[in-house]
Design a protein around this motif. Sequence first.
Motif, PDB file in Angstrom:
ATOM      1  N   ASP A  43      23.114  21.743  49.427  1.00 52.14           N
ATOM      2  CA  ASP A  43      21.350  21.840  49.166  1.00 52.14           C
ATOM      3  C   ASP A  43      21.135  22.266  47.706  1.00 52.14           C
ATOM      4  OD1 ASP A  43      18.816  21.728  49.453  1.00 52.14           O
ATOM      5  OD2 ASP A  43      18.766  23.410  50.999  1.00 52.14           O
ATOM      6  N   MET A  44      20.794  21.030  46.986  1.00 51.96           N
ATOM      7  CA  MET A  44      20.410  21.385  45.614  1.00 51.96           C
ATOM      8  C   MET A  44      18.884  21.054  45.585  1.00 51.96           C
ATOM      9  SD  MET A  44      22.642  22.177  43.208  1.00 51.96           S
ATOM     10  CE  MET A  44      24.332  22.362  43.328  1.00 51.96           C
ATOM     11  N   ALA A  45      18.121  21.194  46.652  1.00 53.94           N
ATOM     12  CA  ALA A  45      16.624  21.241  46.848  1.00 53.94           C
ATOM     13  C   ALA A  45      16.113  22.462  47.286  1.00 53.94           C
ATOM     14  CB  ALA A  45      16.100  20.194  47.740  1.00 53.94           C
ATOM     15  N   ALA A  46      16.868  23.308  48.037  1.00 55.01           N
ATOM     16  CA  ALA A  46      16.513  24.530  48.645  1.00 55.01           C
ATOM     17  C   ALA A  46      14.953  24.751  49.065  1.00 55.01           C
ATOM     18  CB  ALA A  46      16.838  25.436  47.580  1.00 55.01           C
ATOM     19  N   GLY A  47      14.644  23.601  49.806  1.00 56.42           N
ATOM     20  CA  GLY A  47      13.298  23.639  50.677  1.00 56.42           C
ATOM     21  C   GLY A  47      12.166  23.623  49.494  1.00 56.42           C
ATOM     22  N   ILE A  48      12.530  22.723  48.393  1.00 54.23           N
ATOM     23  CA  ILE A  48      11.792  22.626  47.162  1.00 54.23           C
ATOM     24  C   ILE A  48      11.752  23.982  46.365  1.00 54.23           C
ATOM     25  CG2 ILE A  48      10.100  21.583  46.070  1.00 54.23           C
ATOM     26  CD1 ILE A  48       9.479  19.705  48.313  1.00 54.23           C
ATOM     27  N   GLY A 357      26.744  13.639  51.142  1.00 54.93           N
ATOM     28  CA  GLY A 357      26.649  15.188  51.342  1.00 54.93           C
ATOM     29  C   GLY A 357      25.876  16.051  50.361  1.00 54.93           C
ATOM     30  N   LEU A 358      25.039  15.468  49.701  1.00 54.12           N
ATOM     31  CA  LEU A 358      24.505  16.144  48.625  1.00 54.12           C
ATOM     32  C   LEU A 358      22.806  15.789  48.537  1.00 54.12           C
ATOM     33  CD1 LEU A 358      24.081  17.709  45.757  1.00 54.12           C
ATOM     34  CD2 LEU A 358      24.385  15.619  44.497  1.00 54.12           C
ATOM     35  N   LEU A 359      22.299  17.167  48.618  1.00 49.29           N
ATOM     36  CA  LEU A 359      20.481  16.935  48.731  1.00 49.29           C
ATOM     37  C   LEU A 359      19.906  17.164  47.649  1.00 49.29           C
ATOM     38  CD1 LEU A 359      20.094  18.771  52.304  1.00 49.29           C
ATOM     39  CD2 LEU A 359      20.724  16.375  51.857  1.00 49.29           C
ATOM     40  N   ILE A 360      19.229  16.312  47.091  1.00 50.12           N
ATOM     41  CA  ILE A 360      18.488  16.374  45.969  1.00 50.12           C
ATOM     42  C   ILE A 360      17.043  15.705  46.092  1.00 50.12           C
ATOM     43  CG2 ILE A 360      20.185  16.500  44.174  1.00 50.12           C
ATOM     44  CD1 ILE A 360      19.990  13.546  43.547  1.00 50.12           C
ATOM     45  N   ILE A 361      16.019  15.888  45.229  1.00 51.28           N
ATOM     46  CA  ILE A 361      14.925  15.172  45.387  1.00 51.28           C
ATOM     47  C   ILE A 361      14.285  14.364  43.980  1.00 51.28           C
ATOM     48  CG2 ILE A 361      13.986  16.759  47.291  1.00 51.28           C
ATOM     49  CD1 ILE A 361      12.647  18.583  45.029  1.00 51.28           C
ATOM     50  N   THR A 362      13.191  13.952  43.931  1.00 54.56           N
ATOM     51  CA  THR A 362      12.685  13.180  42.710  1.00 54.56           C
ATOM     52  C   THR A 362      11.409  14.058  42.476  1.00 54.56           C
ATOM     53  OG1 THR A 362      11.717  11.678  44.177  1.00 54.56           O
ATOM     54  CG2 THR A 362      13.627  11.106  43.254  1.00 54.56           C
ATOM     55  N   SER A 363      10.940  13.778  41.214  1.00 48.42           N
ATOM     56  CA  SER A 363       9.574  14.328  40.695  1.00 48.42           C
ATOM     57  C   SER A 363       9.097  13.314  39.673  1.00 48.42           C
ATOM     58  CB  SER A 363       9.747  15.705  40.348  1.00 48.42           C
ATOM     59  OG  SER A 363      10.412  15.868  39.191  1.00 48.42           O
ATOM     60  N   GLY A 364       7.833  13.315  39.232  1.00 47.06           N
ATOM     61  CA  GLY A 364       7.444  12.594  38.318  1.00 47.06           C
ATOM     62  C   GLY A 364       6.928  11.328  38.941  1.00 47.06           C
ATOM     63  N   ALA A 365       6.841  10.079  38.026  1.00 47.74           N
ATOM     64  CA  ALA A 365       6.962   9.011  38.736  1.00 47.74           C
ATOM     65  C   ALA A 365       7.955   8.257  39.594  1.00 47.74           C
ATOM     66  CB  ALA A 365       6.660   7.961  37.621  1.00 47.74           C
ATOM     67  N   GLY A 366       8.757   9.306  40.015  1.00 48.34           N
ATOM     68  CA  GLY A 366      10.005   9.046  40.987  1.00 48.34           C
ATOM     69  C   GLY A 366      11.091   8.716  40.240  1.00 48.34           C
ATOM     70  N   ASN A 367      11.035   8.758  38.721  1.00 49.87           N
ATOM     71  CA  ASN A 367      12.400   8.277  38.077  1.00 49.87           C
ATOM     72  C   ASN A 367      12.895   9.807  37.599  1.00 49.87           C
ATOM     73  OD1 ASN A 367      10.420   9.068  36.147  1.00 49.87           O
ATOM     74  ND2 ASN A 367      11.367   7.821  34.626  1.00 49.87           N
ATOM     75  N   VAL A 368      12.402  10.859  37.932  1.00 48.79           N
ATOM     76  CA  VAL A 368      13.244  12.093  37.639  1.00 48.79           C
ATOM     77  C   VAL A 368      14.034  12.654  38.841  1.00 48.79           C
ATOM     78  CG1 VAL A 368      13.096  14.477  36.697  1.00 48.79           C
ATOM     79  CG2 VAL A 368      11.452  12.422  35.668  1.00 48.79           C
ATOM     80  N   LEU A 369      15.194  12.740  38.723  1.00 45.17           N
ATOM     81  CA  LEU A 369      15.917  13.757  39.823  1.00 45.17           C
ATOM     82  C   LEU A 369      15.639  15.249  39.580  1.00 45.17           C
ATOM     83  CD1 LEU A 369      19.491  11.705  39.934  1.00 45.17           C
ATOM     84  CD2 LEU A 369      17.199  11.411  41.113  1.00 45.17           C
ATOM     85  N   ARG A 370      15.097  16.013  40.384  1.00 48.24           N
ATOM     86  CA  ARG A 370      14.915  17.186  40.065  1.00 48.24           C
ATOM     87  C   ARG A 370      15.978  18.161  41.124  1.00 48.24           C
ATOM     88  NH1 ARG A 370       9.223  19.804  42.662  1.00 48.24           N
ATOM     89  NH2 ARG A 370       9.375  17.746  43.349  1.00 48.24           N
ATOM     90  N   PHE A 371      16.391  19.037  40.248  1.00 49.33           N
ATOM     91  CA  PHE A 371      17.479  20.158  40.872  1.00 49.33           C
ATOM     92  C   PHE A 371      16.924  21.502  41.102  1.00 49.33           C
ATOM     93  CE2 PHE A 371      19.524  16.440  38.831  1.00 49.33           C
ATOM     94  CZ  PHE A 371      20.674  16.123  39.829  1.00 49.33           C
ATOM     95  N   VAL A 372      16.614  22.175  42.007  1.00 47.28           N
ATOM     96  CA  VAL A 372      16.246  23.213  42.152  1.00 47.28           C
ATOM     97  C   VAL A 372      16.973  23.790  43.283  1.00 47.28           C
ATOM     98  CG1 VAL A 372      13.793  23.054  41.258  1.00 47.28           C
ATOM     99  CG2 VAL A 372      14.184  22.200  43.682  1.00 47.28           C
TER     100      VAL A 372
END
Length: 396
Positions: A43-48, A357-372
């Motif tokens: 989980d590389m999103a951690a509930g955002i 098996g990897l959870l990530i999300i996007t941000s910005g205009a949808g073209n940025v992979l965000r890792f939190v």
Amino acid sequence: MKTEELKDLYEKFVMNTYKRFPLALSRGAGARVWDSDGREYLDMAAGIAVCSLGHAHPGVVAAIQRQAETLMHVSNLYYTEPQACFARLLVENSFADKVFFCNSGAEANEAAIKLARKYGHERLGGKYELITMKDSFHGRTLATITATGQEKFQVGFAPLPEGFKYAPFDDLPALEAAISEKTCGVLLEPIQGEGGVRIPDKHYLLGVREICDRYGILMILDEVQVGMGRTGTLFAYEDSGIQPDIMTLAKALGNGFPVGAMLTTDKTAAAFQPGNHASTFGGAPLAMAACIAVFEAIQAEGVLENCRRVGAYFLERMRRMQGHQPLIKDVRGKGLILGMELNIDGAEIVKKCMEKGLLIITSGAGNVLRFVPPLIISENDVDQAVNILEEVFKTS
């Protein structure tokens, strides 16, 4: 319950306000979660940016259990020890003198907006206008979507409340030019998370502080996403050499327990008197017990040092990947908030990572992979994530 059964229940009974992934998560431990079919995910999103200590942190779980057996909730018409103790912890470890507790980041920002207006009414001759940044994100209530400098969150909700102006992020001359005779304060994120993991120049916050001082207006920092250790210091403002007048927190504050807080100075806090603002559940004993346990774990378990070390390693691994991957336009980050800007939309990358098996999300205009990710991740976790990303990029 299996995933398809849950999806059917959601479609029948839950309002359609989220575009959900076809994934039903049933439990978590540390930096990993498992779906209802038993499959494991990193989980590389951690509930955002919420579960900074990882899922089911034993100290937080134990604190909630003890408090639930003692006193879960009473009205804020009474004093409670957990609230007083956690307020003291926040004040003793920040710029602030006073704390207001609520239940979310949006509520914390609502409180900050109200306090700024009340302060402007009483101390600044009736000034009420707030300048916020383009591409910012401050919440989903009517006032906070108006404060949010992204039109996509505002469509369909007009008329929006008046009293907000927008300036480009990381542009001091534009900020100063936006100040008018109505301006009572500036509200901004130290790092724009939802806006694309945008990290300003190292002198930017200092410049904002100087502008606010020059015009006698409030500087308000939204640290909902980056506060409580995300950037490698307890609060993001610490690296800039400044202190805000107001700061908002939520997300990692309770490691998954819903809670928010607005911190401020004695001078600014004096604008609020009994009856000006309140929250039925804000600062309830159960939430405060969770927060105290989170705070103690951050201080005792080397979380900040781990965040700095592993964050630097993660950033370096991504930069190495950028060197041989033409789909990557830029990588950036501080501590364990990192962004990978792509030359394509990131939705398909997120989907393929989830399948591996990897959870990530996007941000910005949808073209940025965000890792939190959780701040407790290891270099081995980073290696696993990067290896999956490299596999996915080969097929994209």
